[in-house]
Design a protein around this motif. Structure first.
Motif, PDB file in Angstrom:
ATOM      1  N   UNK A   1      48.671  55.273  34.392  1.00 61.76           N
ATOM      2  CA  UNK A   1      50.238  55.255  34.870  1.00 61.76           C
ATOM      3  C   UNK A   1      50.199  56.551  35.827  1.00 61.76           C
ATOM      4  N   UNK A   2      49.378  57.624  35.584  1.00 58.97           N
ATOM      5  CA  UNK A   2      49.833  58.792  36.576  1.00 58.97           C
ATOM      6  C   UNK A   2      48.960  58.307  37.718  1.00 58.97           C
ATOM      7  N   UNK A   3      47.859  57.593  37.719  1.00 61.65           N
ATOM      8  CA  UNK A   3      47.022  57.286  38.920  1.00 61.65           C
ATOM      9  C   UNK A   3      47.884  56.174  39.742  1.00 61.65           C
ATOM     10  N   UNK A   4      48.537  55.039  38.992  1.00 64.93           N
ATOM     11  CA  UNK A   4      49.492  54.216  39.831  1.00 64.93           C
ATOM     12  C   UNK A   4      50.590  54.624  40.304  1.00 64.93           C
ATOM     13  N   UNK A   5      51.212  56.070  39.756  1.00 63.37           N
ATOM     14  CA  UNK A   5      52.102  56.471  40.465  1.00 63.37           C
ATOM     15  C   UNK A   5      51.978  57.315  41.483  1.00 63.37           C
ATOM     16  N   UNK A   6      50.692  58.139  41.546  1.00 64.84           N
ATOM     17  CA  UNK A   6      50.153  58.999  42.537  1.00 64.84           C
ATOM     18  C   UNK A   6      49.799  57.899  43.711  1.00 64.84           C
ATOM     19  N   UNK A   7      49.283  56.636  43.381  1.00 71.37           N
ATOM     20  CA  UNK A   7      48.971  55.853  44.576  1.00 71.37           C
ATOM     21  C   UNK A   7      50.320  55.168  45.326  1.00 71.37           C
ATOM     22  N   UNK A   8      51.319  55.115  44.548  1.00 65.87           N
ATOM     23  CA  UNK A   8      52.386  54.512  44.991  1.00 65.87           C
ATOM     24  C   UNK A   8      53.068  55.526  46.013  1.00 65.87           C
ATOM     25  N   UNK A   9      53.012  56.683  45.536  1.00 61.11           N
ATOM     26  CA  UNK A   9      53.676  57.911  46.072  1.00 61.11           C
ATOM     27  C   UNK A   9      53.181  58.255  47.485  1.00 61.11           C
ATOM     28  N   UNK A  10      51.834  57.767  47.513  1.00 62.03           N
ATOM     29  CA  UNK A  10      51.109  58.137  48.882  1.00 62.03           C
ATOM     30  C   UNK A  10      50.851  56.840  49.766  1.00 62.03           C
ATOM     31  N   UNK A  11      51.316  55.821  49.138  1.00 62.52           N
ATOM     32  CA  UNK A  11      51.485  54.606  50.383  1.00 62.52           C
ATOM     33  C   UNK A  11      50.447  53.610  50.025  1.00 62.52           C
TER      34      UNK A  11
END
Length: 88
Positions: A52-62
């Motif tokens: 979930x941390x990876x998914x959120x990071x990926x979403x945050x950076x586009x």
């Protein structure tokens, strides 16, 4: 544990560099690699919540995972979208 995610907006080597730099900052995430031809990222992690941390990071950076909202304002034309426009 090892996880692979399909990601959106992956277009070039610069995209890969940005993603790998950001994921390297996350605790418990190691051995991340990207296969551009499949638009996937694979990484190792310790706990299920790390995904979930990876998914959120990926979403945050586009670069959100497929199935999640894509906030990219202008999507580049691809052969599939061009052919859809031509068939209208």
């Amino acid at each position: 544990m090892k996880t692979t995610l399909y990601i959106q907006n992956l277009k070039c080597e610069h995209c890969k560099t940005i993603i790998l730099q950001e994921l390297s900052k996350l605790k418990n995430i190691t051995n991340a690699f990207i296969k551009s031809q499949y638009a996937t990222i694979t990484f190792e992690h310790l706990y299920p919540e790390d995904v979930e941390k990876v998914k959120q990071t990926l979403s945050n950076i586009g670069y959100p995972p497929f199935g999640e909202k894509n906030n990219f304002i202008k999507k580049p034309n691809s052969s599939s979208s061009s052919s859809k426009e031509l068939s209208k």
